[in-house]
Design a protein around this motif. Structure first.
Motif, short mmCIF file in Angstrom:
data_model
loop_
_atom_site.label_atom_id
_atom_site.label_comp_id
_atom_site.label_asym_id
_atom_site.label_seq_id
_atom_site.Cartn_x
_atom_site.Cartn_y
_atom_site.Cartn_z
N VAL A 51 0.86 -1.17 0.00
CA VAL A 51 0.00 0.00 0.00
C VAL A 51 0.90 1.23 0.00
O VAL A 51 1.73 1.41 0.90
N VAL A 52 0.78 2.03 -1.04
CA VAL A 52 1.61 3.23 -1.16
C VAL A 52 0.97 4.35 -0.37
O VAL A 52 -0.08 4.88 -0.74
N ASP A 53 1.60 4.71 0.74
CA ASP A 53 1.12 5.80 1.59
C ASP A 53 2.30 6.70 1.92
O ASP A 53 3.34 6.63 1.25
N GLN A 54 2.17 7.52 2.94
CA GLN A 54 3.27 8.42 3.29
C GLN A 54 4.47 7.69 3.88
O GLN A 54 5.59 8.21 3.90
N GLU A 55 4.25 6.43 4.35
CA GLU A 55 5.32 5.69 5.02
C GLU A 55 6.23 4.93 4.04
O GLU A 55 7.42 4.77 4.30
N LEU A 56 5.69 4.46 2.95
CA LEU A 56 6.45 3.60 2.05
C LEU A 56 7.57 4.37 1.35
O LEU A 56 7.35 5.47 0.85
N SER A 57 8.75 3.76 1.32
CA SER A 57 9.90 4.38 0.67
C SER A 57 10.54 3.40 -0.31
O SER A 57 10.29 2.18 -0.26
N LEU A 58 11.38 3.93 -1.17
CA LEU A 58 12.10 3.10 -2.13
C LEU A 58 13.02 2.12 -1.41
O LEU A 58 13.18 0.97 -1.83
N ASP A 59 13.63 2.55 -0.31
CA ASP A 59 14.52 1.67 0.45
C ASP A 59 13.78 0.44 0.97
O ASP A 59 14.35 -0.65 1.00
N VAL A 60 12.53 0.62 1.39
CA VAL A 60 11.73 -0.52 1.84
C VAL A 60 11.57 -1.51 0.71
O VAL A 60 11.77 -2.72 0.88
N LEU A 61 11.21 -1.04 -0.46
CA LEU A 61 11.00 -1.93 -1.61
C LEU A 61 12.27 -2.68 -1.99
O LEU A 61 12.24 -3.86 -2.33
N LEU A 62 13.40 -1.99 -1.90
CA LEU A 62 14.66 -2.61 -2.29
C LEU A 62 15.10 -3.71 -1.33
O LEU A 62 15.95 -4.54 -1.67
N ASN A 63 14.50 -3.76 -0.14
CA ASN A 63 14.76 -4.86 0.79
C ASN A 63 14.13 -6.16 0.33
O ASN A 63 14.38 -7.22 0.92
N PHE A 64 13.30 -6.08 -0.71
CA PHE A 64 12.62 -7.27 -1.23
C PHE A 64 13.06 -7.52 -2.67
O PHE A 64 12.24 -7.76 -3.56
N SER A 65 14.37 -7.49 -2.88
CA SER A 65 14.91 -7.64 -4.24
C SER A 65 14.57 -8.99 -4.84
O SER A 65 14.46 -9.12 -6.07
N ASP A 66 14.40 -10.03 -4.01
CA ASP A 66 14.05 -11.35 -4.53
C ASP A 66 12.70 -11.31 -5.23
O ASP A 66 12.51 -11.90 -6.30
N PHE A 67 11.74 -10.58 -4.65
CA PHE A 67 10.43 -10.45 -5.28
C PHE A 67 10.49 -9.49 -6.47
O PHE A 67 9.80 -9.69 -7.47
N LEU A 68 11.30 -8.45 -6.36
CA LEU A 68 11.46 -7.52 -7.48
C LEU A 68 12.01 -8.24 -8.71
O LEU A 68 11.56 -8.01 -9.83
N GLN A 69 12.96 -9.12 -8.48
CA GLN A 69 13.56 -9.87 -9.59
C GLN A 69 12.55 -10.80 -10.25
O GLN A 69 12.61 -11.04 -11.47
#
Length: 215
Positions: free
Chosen positions: A151-169
């Protein structure tokens, strides 16, 4: 599973209703939703507050299955609340699999039940990490989840997403603007572009059922 277990089991249900899956990678799928009662988290933007509190009342599992069988839907979504707080979740899942249902569980990713180990590979687990839990994802959920929905809100950051590189890949990450708000849609699109520049492709998918006026 022993039939006696099912006969004795009960489960706390908030509601059951037919609709389409309006979120995530399976958007558009005709679905029967089973919303379980009770959640271990309190997200500030939760759109199902009636399902948060734990209730002592429950219904017999066999009666719930009987209700499910009234609908023609092949795809069943178990949501909440938080499904993994429900002790009878594995029994419910096994009964639905026995009836050839396509199953999806929507979870905040923080909890796990060992009885789900053999069942999990047969389920589309949608993991939605939450800021109030420090974006924690249980290792077992991380192993079996078929998609990550942020859920993209005021809390979500790019750094958080990059912690899930396995799913991003694996290209199974969905960005969902909170409340379909324009400001968070713009933020999601900006994140999508930044990730694309890094070689990762994610999907921006709003809550489609709300645009259609569906539950």
């Amino acid at each position: 599973m022993l039939r006696s277990e099912v006969r004795k089991a009960s489960i706390s249900v908030n509601e059951i209703y037919p609709s389409i899956q309006g979120e995530g990678l399976l958007v558009g799928t005709p679905s029967l939703f089973i919303r379980l009662q009770g959640c271990n988290l309190r997200c500030p933007w939760c759109d199902q507050p009636s399902a948060l509190t734990f209730r002592e009342t429950s219904i017999d599992l066999k009666d719930l299955i009987r209700e499910v069988e009234k609908y023609p839907h092949k795809h069943v979504v178990i949501t909440g609340g938080e499904p993994f707080t429900e002790e009878s979740l594995p029994l419910l899942v096994e009964e639905l699999i026995r009836r050839d249902k396509s199953l999806q569980i929507e979870t905040n990713c923080t909890l796990w039940q060992d009885a789900m180990e053999e069942l999990a590979p047969q389920i589309h687990i949608t993991c939605s990490p939450k800021a109030v839990a420090g974006w924690f994802v249980h290792p077992k959920i991380r192993r079996y989840a078929k998609e990550l929905k942020f859920v993209v809100d005021q809390e979500l950051s790019l750094d958080v997403l990059l912690n899930f590189s396995d799913f991003l890949q694996r290209e199974v990450v969905v960005l969902q603007p909170e409340g379909n708000k324009k400001v968070f849609l713009q933020k999601a699109l900006e994140m999508q572009l930044r990730l694309l520049e890094m070689g990762y492709q994610v999907k921006v998918i709003p809550q489609v059922h709300k645009f259609l006026g569906l539950k």
